[in-house]
Design an enzyme around this catalytic site. Structure first.
Site, PDB file in Angstrom:
ATOM      1  N   SER A 175       4.607   5.976  -6.979  1.00 12.44           N
ATOM      2  CA  SER A 175       3.914   4.803  -7.502  1.00 12.44           C
ATOM      3  C   SER A 175       4.539   4.207  -8.750  1.00 12.44           C
ATOM      4  O   SER A 175       4.376   3.009  -9.009  1.00 12.44           O
ATOM      5  CB  SER A 175       2.447   5.149  -7.792  1.00 12.44           C
ATOM      6  N   HIS A 203       1.208   3.924  -1.128  1.00 10.35           N
ATOM      7  CA  HIS A 203       1.978   2.705  -1.386  1.00 10.35           C
ATOM      8  C   HIS A 203       2.908   2.327  -0.235  1.00 10.35           C
ATOM      9  O   HIS A 203       3.680   1.378  -0.363  1.00 10.35           O
ATOM     10  CB  HIS A 203       2.771   2.865  -2.683  1.00 10.35           C
ATOM     11  N   LYS A 235      -4.666  -1.085  -1.394  1.00  9.41           N
ATOM     12  CA  LYS A 235      -3.362  -1.618  -1.801  1.00  9.41           C
ATOM     13  C   LYS A 235      -2.853  -2.558  -0.703  1.00  9.41           C
ATOM     14  O   LYS A 235      -3.256  -3.703  -0.637  1.00  9.41           O
ATOM     15  CB  LYS A 235      -2.411  -0.470  -2.104  1.00  9.41           C
TER      16      LYS A 235
END
Length: 394
Positions: A175, A203, A235
């Protein structure tokens, strides 16, 4: 009694004090922060789905049918058919047998890791893993061995020296650095040494792999190679929550053992319905991903031409390495003076001496947005020069 005020002051003196920005309106590239309109490059809304019209309509349509609150835990009377449909959808999306819906990514990592390992077991964790993985390891009470970032050879040596139940845990995409774990090699050594591989692809989901199915499928790996896949929905997917996907036995076991799943109220079922709609947008979002990739390349070329130090990342996470906390804060403020929101990331989120600006790009950005960021970086380059001039001679 500890002097909390003194500790806060020490953080301020070290350039480590953190504040919250007050955001008004929807999450989108141009947002209102503390009453000021700013072009943001620090959101994790990688595909621009957080304010996607179809997702919001799905939420609106579901509310009269299912209500607002989850009302109870999943094992009492909170497991709504909307949650069940989402879990089936997530299993299909990740090409796995089953999936389990968690309230947050932090809860998923803590619950899964502490359920799959305990006293007498050993967990091997990449040194740059997310805080939620670290806390899950601590909560498990297992022995924890950290291996150098991405160093599969070092991990294999550790595995060969260890007997008993072994768990290897890694981020899929890291990240703060934006690089991708060596998943193929990790899967190989885990098979060779009878270790259970857990990948947190928070992610990667939505961004990487065929139709945005994540870093594991991008690497050509299946459920047998990576038995435990964790992902988040706040996300790339643009809603909220998290999941773990794997075999039927794994999911059944976690329903019995994962405390962060068992002992909490279920997420709003309407949100689960909206997430199903968002997964449709992810799967059909190849144009969004192609646009995002082009923006990443545009930014990297421009920032490197300006002399900024970037990390080796092909993901939307593009850190500008600074080093000093105060210099990172100064560059962030200089960009804000130009109408841009780019957050300075400092220890303990990153190692000491590795403060950075974490630029994150979204498919909702335009080429003009990226060019505006590059112009502001060019104008603010003097901040770094001034910092170098202040350094004492050796």
């Amino acid at each position: 009694m500890r002097d909390f005020a003194k500790e806060i002051e020490q953080r301020k003196q070290a350039g480590l004090y953190r504040t919250r920005r007050l955001i008004a309106g929807p999450q989108q590239p141009t947002l209102t922060a503390d009453g000021r309109s700013l072009l943001s490059f620090c959101s994790n809304d990688y595909l621009g789905l957080a304010s996607h019209g179809e997702n919001m309509r799905a939420l609106e349509q579901a509310l009269p049918e299912v209500g607002l609150g989850g009302a109870a835990s999943h094992l009492v009377c909170g497991h709504h058919e909307a949650h069940h449909r989402l879990e089936q959808r997530l299993a299909a999306f990740t090409r796995r047998s089953s999936a389990l819906f968690f309230s947050t990514g932090y809860m998923a990592n803590m619950g899964v890791i502490s359920a799959l390992a305990g006293r007498g077991d050993t967990i091997f964790s990449d040194r740059l893993n997310h805080a939620s993985i670290i806390d899950g390891c601590i909560l498990s009470r297992a022995r924890v061995r950290r291996y150098a970032h991405g160093d599969v050879a070092a991990l294999e040596t550790m595995l060969s020296e260890t007997s008993g139940h072994k768990l290897v845990v890694t981020d899929g995409v890291f990240s703060m650095d934006g690089d991708i774990a060596p998943l193929t090699e990790l899967a190989r050594v885990c098979k060779a040494h009878d270790a259970l591989l857990v990948v947190d692809d928070a992610h990667g989901v939505g961004v990487l792999g065929p139709q945005g199915r994540g870093s594991v499928l991008e690497a050509g790996l299946c459920q047998e190679d990576v038995p435990v896949l964790i992902g988040t929905l706040g996300k790339g997917v643009g809603t909220s929550g998290a999941f773990v996907a794997g075999s039927d036995v794994l999911i059944d076991y976690l329903v019995q053992k994962a405390r962060t799943y068992i002992y909490t109220t279920a997420m709003p079922p309407a949100l689960a319905a909206a997430t199903c709609a968002s997964l449709d947008a992810v799967e059909s979002g190849d144009e969004r991903r192609a646009h995002l990739d082009a923006l990443i390349q545009r930014f990297r070329a421009g920032a490197q031409d300006l002399g900024y130090e970037l990390m080796s990342s092909r993901t939307p996470i593009q850190p500008i390495m600074i080093g000093d906390n105060w210099t990172a804060l100064a560059l962030s403020r200089a960009l804000e003076d130009e109408g841009l929101l780019v957050t300075a990331i400092r220890p303990p989120t990153v190692p000491e001496g590795e403060a950075r600006l974490r630029v994150t790009l979204s498919a909702a950005h335009t080429e003009a947005d990226v060019d505006r960021l590059l112009r502001a970086l060019a104008k603010s380059r003097s901040v770094l020069s001034e910092a170098v001039a202040r350094e004492p001679a050796l």
